[in-house]
Design a protein around this motif. Structure first.
Motif, PDB file in Angstrom:
ATOM      1  N   GLY A  72     -42.028 -32.107  37.268  1.00 31.90           N
ATOM      2  CA  GLY A  72     -42.039 -30.826  36.570  1.00 31.90           C
ATOM      3  C   GLY A  72     -42.024 -29.683  37.565  1.00 31.90           C
ATOM      4  N   TYR A 101     -48.765 -25.114  30.447  1.00 37.13           N
ATOM      5  CA  TYR A 101     -47.917 -25.793  31.415  1.00 37.13           C
ATOM      6  C   TYR A 101     -48.326 -27.251  31.600  1.00 37.13           C
ATOM      7  N   ASP A 135     -45.686 -29.445  33.479  1.00 32.72           N
ATOM      8  CA  ASP A 135     -45.495 -28.569  34.631  1.00 32.72           C
ATOM      9  C   ASP A 135     -46.841 -28.236  35.259  1.00 32.72           C
TER      10      ASP A 135
END
Length: 144
Positions: A22, A53, A58
């Motif tokens: 990510g 996120y 991520d």
């Protein structure tokens, strides 16, 4: 031929890292008001951004930069969010807190003694300059 194309696509994806773990995002959050609501919103923003996120795979690096009246956010005994800062800094290794050295010197001079900040805060020469540096490094800027 299909296998060749799929192999080429897979090789290209692996070479570019598109299937990596990510992206890493960078966020600077600005606090310049001695207002518990603003300070809490800044911390809420940090937590919500980190949670979002993480949920999409991520990573995010977050720095809260305080200067002017907002520096009270880091002053033990004055900070309405001291407990939250302590807790969040233990829970989130991707979160840091920057304190304006210019403001700290001015507050100390006005008080007639050195002002001590929370151990979670790192003093930077200038809060405004720190925000500029972070934005030049690609950080997104958030002001609650």
């Amino acid at each position: 031929m299909k296998k060749f194309v799929m192999g080429a696509v897979l090789a290209g994806v692996m070479a570019t890292g598109a299937w990596a773990e990510g992206m890493t995002h960078h966020v600077a959050i600005h606090v310049d008001q001695n207002d518990p609501q603003v300070m809490n919103m800044a911390l809420n923003n940090a937590k919500n951004v980190a949670n979002y996120y993480a949920s999409v795979g991520d990573e995010v690096v977050i720095e809260v930069v305080a200067y002017g009246p907002g520096l009270n956010m880091y002053v033990p005994g004055k900070s309405p969010v001291a407990d939250r800062i302590s807790t969040m800094s233990l829970e989130m290794d991707n979160l840091s807190f920057a304190a304006c050295g210019n403001t700290l010197r001015a507050m100390s001079a006005k008080a007639g003694h050195d002002i001590t900040l929370m151990e979670e805060a790192t003093v930077v020469p200038s809060g405004v300059v720190r925000l500029i540096q972070l934005q030049e490094e690609g950080y997104a800027y958030v002001r609650p």
